[in-house]
Design a protein around this motif. Structure first.
Motif, PDB file in Angstrom:
ATOM      1  N   ARG A  32       0.821  -1.217   0.000  1.00 33.43           N
ATOM      2  CA  ARG A  32       0.000   0.000   0.000  1.00 33.43           C
ATOM      3  C   ARG A  32       0.856   1.269   0.000  1.00 33.43           C
ATOM      4  NH1 ARG A  32      -3.021  -1.374   4.040  1.00 33.43           N
ATOM      5  NH2 ARG A  32      -4.675  -2.225   2.730  1.00 33.43           N
ATOM      6  N   PRO A  83      -0.258  -5.021  -6.536  1.00 35.41           N
ATOM      7  CA  PRO A  83      -1.309  -5.758  -7.243  1.00 35.41           C
ATOM      8  C   PRO A  83      -2.653  -5.042  -7.167  1.00 35.41           C
ATOM      9  CG  PRO A  83      -0.063  -7.210  -5.785  1.00 35.41           C
ATOM     10  CD  PRO A  83       0.349  -5.817  -5.451  1.00 35.41           C
ATOM     11  N   ASP A  84      -3.460  -5.191  -8.212  1.00 35.30           N
ATOM     12  CA  ASP A  84      -4.841  -4.748  -8.149  1.00 35.30           C
ATOM     13  C   ASP A  84      -5.603  -5.699  -7.223  1.00 35.30           C
ATOM     14  OD1 ASP A  84      -4.530  -2.624  -9.950  1.00 35.30           O
ATOM     15  OD2 ASP A  84      -4.820  -3.953 -11.677  1.00 35.30           O
ATOM     16  N   GLY A  85      -6.584  -5.169  -6.522  1.00 32.44           N
ATOM     17  CA  GLY A  85      -7.385  -6.041  -5.669  1.00 32.44           C
ATOM     18  C   GLY A  85      -7.258  -5.692  -4.199  1.00 32.44           C
ATOM     19  N   ARG A  95       0.210 -10.747 -13.282  1.00 29.54           N
ATOM     20  CA  ARG A  95      -0.684  -9.647 -13.658  1.00 29.54           C
ATOM     21  C   ARG A  95       0.022  -8.293 -13.549  1.00 29.54           C
ATOM     22  NH1 ARG A  95      -5.183 -12.174 -10.608  1.00 29.54           N
ATOM     23  NH2 ARG A  95      -5.182 -10.328  -9.278  1.00 29.54           N
ATOM     24  N   MET A  96       0.900  -8.134 -12.576  1.00 23.79           N
ATOM     25  CA  MET A  96       1.628  -6.868 -12.485  1.00 23.79           C
ATOM     26  C   MET A  96       2.561  -6.685 -13.676  1.00 23.79           C
ATOM     27  SD  MET A  96       2.515  -6.067  -8.478  1.00 23.79           S
ATOM     28  CE  MET A  96       3.161  -7.692  -8.033  1.00 23.79           C
ATOM     29  N   ASP A 140      -0.133  -6.563 -16.981  1.00 27.33           N
ATOM     30  CA  ASP A 140      -1.168  -5.523 -17.000  1.00 27.33           C
ATOM     31  C   ASP A 140      -0.675  -4.162 -16.531  1.00 27.33           C
ATOM     32  OD1 ASP A 140      -2.796  -7.626 -17.738  1.00 27.33           O
ATOM     33  OD2 ASP A 140      -3.678  -7.883 -15.740  1.00 27.33           O
ATOM     34  N   GLN A 141       0.380  -4.138 -15.692  1.00 32.27           N
ATOM     35  CA  GLN A 141       0.820  -2.875 -15.105  1.00 32.27           C
ATOM     36  C   GLN A 141       2.230  -2.466 -15.537  1.00 32.27           C
ATOM     37  OE1 GLN A 141      -0.778  -4.372 -10.993  1.00 32.27           O
ATOM     38  NE2 GLN A 141      -0.556  -2.155 -10.838  1.00 32.27           N
TER      39      GLN A 141
END
Length: 225
Positions: free
Chosen positions: A126, A141-143, A175-176, A179-180
């Motif tokens: 965070r 991460p998203d979520g 995913r990071m 997607d990021q």
């Protein structure tokens, strides 16, 4: 140099620090002088979740005084998540405190990495390593970061990673990257080596390794405080 390690947060991470540090010092032709004290992981978890930086710093300071009395020249927190109160601990410490985050930032800059993905405690993700990264952009991460942090916490407390936990972390990292735009995934939790004990299919950097390299250099006189 006589290194002082605050361990037990968690035990598996302490063992990996010890193993890798001993190996790196031997590779450098030196002799390891190290003292390890055992801290309370449940106390750390409670203070981290409550963001009680002063209480945890005071706890660390007591352990550091034990290390000073044992003849140590510096102190080390063997937990990336445990660095949430680094400035407060540094202010109370009776020994020089060796950060695990500052050498990470320098390492990424030397490698030319512009963006990295973080896995670790909820607060590590965070706050993007507690705002202590100055040269490299960090993404999380998203979520639900609290749920992801709890997944990591379970591994740290038990010292064991299940297949399902490993698969979940591998997917979060993927995913990071995809997607990021993360160029590498940073194991910013010192027990994540239990999950990433095999190829994840994308670049992974273990923050513990970067910290250990610095400590081995200090132990063998290749670096100074």
């Amino acid at each position: 140099m006589h290194l002082g390690l605050i361990g037990g947060i968690g035990v598996a991470a302490s063992l990996v620090y010890y193993q890798r540090l001993a190996a790196r010092v031997t590779e450098r032709g030196g002799t390891l002088r190290m003292t390890l004290v055992h801290a309370d992981i449940q106390e750390l978890i409670a203070n981290n979740l409550a963001w009680n930086t002063q209480a945890q710093a005071e706890s660390y300071a007591r352990h550091i005084e034990t290390l000073r009395a044992a003849g140590c020249d510096c102190a080390v927190i063997t937990s990336i998540g445990g660095h949430f109160c680094f400035p407060e601990t540094e202010a109370l410490s009776s020994l020089p405190l060796i950060s695990a985050i500052a050498p990470l930032d320098r390492h990424f800059a030397r490698q030319g990495l512009k963006r990295v993905g973080l896995l670790g405690t909820a607060n590590v993700m965070r706050t993007r390593l507690f705002g202590q990264m100055n040269q490299t952009e960090a993404v999380a991460p998203d979520g639900d970061l609290d749920a992801i942090g709890k997944l990591y916490q379970d591994i740290a407390v038990t010292g064991f990673c299940t297949g399902d936990q490993r698969a979940a972390f591998f997917e979060l990292g993927r995913r990071m990257v995809e997607d990021q735009g993360a160029e590498a995934v940073i194991l910013a939790g010192t027990d994540l080596n239990l999950a990433f004990d095999r190829d994840a299919g994308y670049p992974v950097v273990d923050a513990l390794d970067i910290h250990v390299d610095l400590l081995a250099d200090l132990a063998t006189g290749r670096a100074s405080l």
